[in-house]
Scaffold this active site. Structure first.
Site, PDB file in Angstrom:
ATOM      1  N   ARG A 208       0.605  -1.217   0.161  1.00  0.00           N
ATOM      2  CA  ARG A 208       0.144   0.053  -0.006  1.00  0.00           C
ATOM      3  C   ARG A 208       0.917   1.122  -0.077  1.00  0.00           C
ATOM      4  O   ARG A 208       1.985   1.419   0.278  1.00  0.00           O
ATOM      5  CB  ARG A 208      -0.964  -0.042   1.276  1.00  0.00           C
ATOM      6  CG  ARG A 208      -1.887  -1.374   1.402  1.00  0.00           C
ATOM      7  CD  ARG A 208      -2.496  -1.193   2.914  1.00  0.00           C
ATOM      8  NE  ARG A 208      -3.682  -2.309   2.923  1.00  0.00           N
ATOM      9  CZ  ARG A 208      -3.102  -3.376   3.515  1.00  0.00           C
ATOM     10  NH1 ARG A 208      -1.925  -3.533   4.268  1.00  0.00           N
ATOM     11  NH2 ARG A 208      -3.885  -4.268   3.818  1.00  0.00           N
TER      12      ARG A 208
ATOM     13  N   LYS B  11      -1.439  -2.562   8.095  1.00  0.00           N
ATOM     14  CA  LYS B  11      -2.708  -1.848   8.852  1.00  0.00           C
ATOM     15  C   LYS B  11      -2.499  -2.538  10.190  1.00  0.00           C
ATOM     16  O   LYS B  11      -2.299  -3.767  10.232  1.00  0.00           O
ATOM     17  CB  LYS B  11      -3.689  -2.013   8.418  1.00  0.00           C
ATOM     18  CG  LYS B  11      -3.882  -1.116   6.952  1.00  0.00           C
ATOM     19  CD  LYS B  11      -5.493  -1.356   6.138  1.00  0.00           C
ATOM     20  CE  LYS B  11      -5.624  -0.358   5.307  1.00  0.00           C
ATOM     21  NZ  LYS B  11      -6.658  -0.156   4.604  1.00  0.00           N
TER      22      LYS B  11
ATOM     23  N   HIS C 140      -3.389   1.844  -5.963  1.00  0.00           N
ATOM     24  CA  HIS C 140      -3.986   0.872  -5.449  1.00  0.00           C
ATOM     25  C   HIS C 140      -4.328  -0.155  -6.842  1.00  0.00           C
ATOM     26  O   HIS C 140      -4.269  -1.177  -6.565  1.00  0.00           O
ATOM     27  CB  HIS C 140      -5.411   1.262  -5.108  1.00  0.00           C
ATOM     28  CG  HIS C 140      -5.738   0.344  -3.734  1.00  0.00           C
ATOM     29  ND1 HIS C 140      -5.080   0.182  -2.721  1.00  0.00           N
ATOM     30  CD2 HIS C 140      -6.708  -0.308  -3.626  1.00  0.00           C
ATOM     31  CE1 HIS C 140      -5.598  -0.583  -2.035  1.00  0.00           C
ATOM     32  NE2 HIS C 140      -6.638  -0.992  -2.454  1.00  0.00           N
TER      33      HIS C 140
ATOM     34  N   ARG D 108      -1.442  -2.309  -7.046  1.00  0.00           N
ATOM     35  CA  ARG D 108      -1.676  -3.434  -5.891  1.00  0.00           C
ATOM     36  C   ARG D 108      -2.639  -4.473  -6.420  1.00  0.00           C
ATOM     37  O   ARG D 108      -2.393  -5.759  -6.277  1.00  0.00           O
ATOM     38  CB  ARG D 108      -2.142  -2.874  -4.744  1.00  0.00           C
ATOM     39  CG  ARG D 108      -2.512  -3.852  -3.420  1.00  0.00           C
ATOM     40  CD  ARG D 108      -2.881  -2.846  -2.229  1.00  0.00           C
ATOM     41  NE  ARG D 108      -3.359  -3.679  -1.337  1.00  0.00           N
ATOM     42  CZ  ARG D 108      -2.784  -4.412  -0.296  1.00  0.00           C
ATOM     43  NH1 ARG D 108      -1.640  -4.630  -0.277  1.00  0.00           N
ATOM     44  NH2 ARG D 108      -3.314  -5.203   0.721  1.00  0.00           N
TER      45      ARG D 108
ATOM     46  N   HIS E 175      -3.726  -9.096   3.908  1.00  0.00           N
ATOM     47  CA  HIS E 175      -5.201  -9.113   4.368  1.00  0.00           C
ATOM     48  C   HIS E 175      -5.268 -10.233   5.648  1.00  0.00           C
ATOM     49  O   HIS E 175      -4.709 -11.232   5.757  1.00  0.00           O
ATOM     50  CB  HIS E 175      -5.874  -9.673   3.377  1.00  0.00           C
ATOM     51  CG  HIS E 175      -6.184  -8.729   1.928  1.00  0.00           C
ATOM     52  ND1 HIS E 175      -6.403  -9.378   0.967  1.00  0.00           N
ATOM     53  CD2 HIS E 175      -6.024  -7.695   1.942  1.00  0.00           C
ATOM     54  CE1 HIS E 175      -6.446  -8.315   0.050  1.00  0.00           C
ATOM     55  NE2 HIS E 175      -6.142  -7.279   0.766  1.00  0.00           N
TER      56      HIS E 175
ATOM     57  N   TYR F  44     -10.146 -11.588  -5.926  1.00  0.00           N
ATOM     58  CA  TYR F  44      -9.218 -11.525  -7.025  1.00  0.00           C
ATOM     59  C   TYR F  44      -9.279 -12.798  -7.946  1.00  0.00           C
ATOM     60  O   TYR F  44      -9.076 -13.034  -8.988  1.00  0.00           O
ATOM     61  CB  TYR F  44      -7.696 -11.475  -6.464  1.00  0.00           C
ATOM     62  CG  TYR F  44      -7.441 -10.105  -5.922  1.00  0.00           C
ATOM     63  CD1 TYR F  44      -7.069  -9.160  -6.733  1.00  0.00           C
ATOM     64  CD2 TYR F  44      -7.324  -9.916  -4.525  1.00  0.00           C
ATOM     65  CE1 TYR F  44      -7.125  -7.748  -6.404  1.00  0.00           C
ATOM     66  CE2 TYR F  44      -6.949  -8.631  -4.081  1.00  0.00           C
ATOM     67  CZ  TYR F  44      -6.897  -7.446  -4.973  1.00  0.00           C
ATOM     68  OH  TYR F  44      -6.627  -6.325  -4.539  1.00  0.00           O
TER      69      TYR F  44
END
Length: 300
Positions: free
Chosen positions: A150, A174, A245, A248, A271, A280
């Site tokens: 990211r 994150k 993004h 990504r 994730h 995806y």
């Protein structure tokens, strides 16, 4: 202003703009809907997102219904709330997402945009070799595509996070989650050129060990990365607008097209839940269907 600093609305706007690359109009719509929700929560005495429960969100939705809003508008409000609280949850600001029990909008899930291989190669090779920042910009584009990190992770990456010999990068994602991501030999070689030829000319002692610096010797901003990627895509004539993004999304999609396992892609993307990565697989199926229709003699 609704929300103050505790609700991190400005951070949410930055996420929508620089991480997800949404249009100004879409960001304004999300901002407007979230501020309306936050005003409702503050009137209930919820001074911090951690104090919000699914009952608060349920009552908010009931209130929207009682105003006579159309179903499409209510779905939009719910979608904004879900996006916002998911952002807070992934940022480590919440232990639980209070919108999880709310019935999601009954609309098709939007598939992520990604680039074809020749398009992403064009984007990566777009910086002008005569530009003093050539190796820096090339290294940024190579790293975004090679690792799928990211923007927020890229701009906080330190030199100490690189293992140049093994071609690895330690990423702090994150919720302060850490992961190790291979960057490949190509990206590592370009980063090495940046470190030896460009970064020493930029470093004025203000960088704090951050990998990518601007011309003033300070860490690059999200806006700078966003502008670099968009400018590179425009040079290649790629439409619609391309954000970091999208690189990504491209990283993940190309891995799956190459036969990568979904759980591996999940770990590389950082994730927390594999359900986030599963979108995806839909992209990959759609790609395979397109190839089949184009190439198989009896598909049409």
């Amino acid at each position: 202003m609704a929300g103050g600093s505790t609700y991190r609305i400005e951070h949410f706007r930055d996420h929508l703009t620089f991480e997800r690359g949404l249009s100004d109009r879409t960001v304004e719509a999300y901002d407007r809907d979230v501020r309306r929700l936050v005003r409702f929560l503050e009137e209930r005495g919820r001074a911090h997102p951690r104090a919000v429960s699914h009952l608060d969100i349920r009552d908010y939705v009931y209130g929207l219904q009682e105003t006579g809003l159309k179903a499409t508008s209510i779905r939009r409000f719910i979608s904004a709330a879900r996006t916002y609280f998911l952002f807070l949850h992934e940022e480590g600001q919440l232990d639980e997402d209070p919108t999880e029990r709310i019935e999601p909008p009954k609309t098709g899930r939007k598939l992520p945009v990604f680039l074809a291989h020749d398009e992403v190669v064009c984007v990566i090779e777009s910086p002008s070799i005569g530009d003093p920042a050539y190796w820096r910009d090339r290294a940024i584009l190579e790293l975004l595509y090679a690792t799928g990190i990211r923007v927020s992770e890229l701009i906080t990456t330190r030199i100490s996070s690189l293992d140049m010999e093994e071609g690895l990068i330690r990423v702090f994602g994150k919720g302060s989650r850490q992961r190790i991501v291979p960057m490949g030999r190509t990206a590592a070689d370009v980063i090495e050129r940046y470190l030896t030829e460009v970064r020493p000319t930029l470093d004025r002692g203000f960088g704090g060990g951050i990998l990518f610096l601007n011309r003033r010797g300070r860490p690059l901003s999200r806006m700078a990365i966003w502008s670099l990627v968009r400018g590179a895509a425009e040079k290649c004539g790629i439409r619609p607008k391309v954000s970091p993004h999208v690189l990504r999304h491209t990283f993940a999609t190309h891995l799956l097209q190459g036969g990568a396992d979904l759980e591996v892609v999940q770990k590389l993307l950082g994730h927390a839940d594999i359900s986030t990565t599963q979108i995806y697989t839909h992209v990959d199926r759609e790609y395979l269907t397109q190839v089949h229709r184009r190439c198989h003699p009896r598909a049409r």
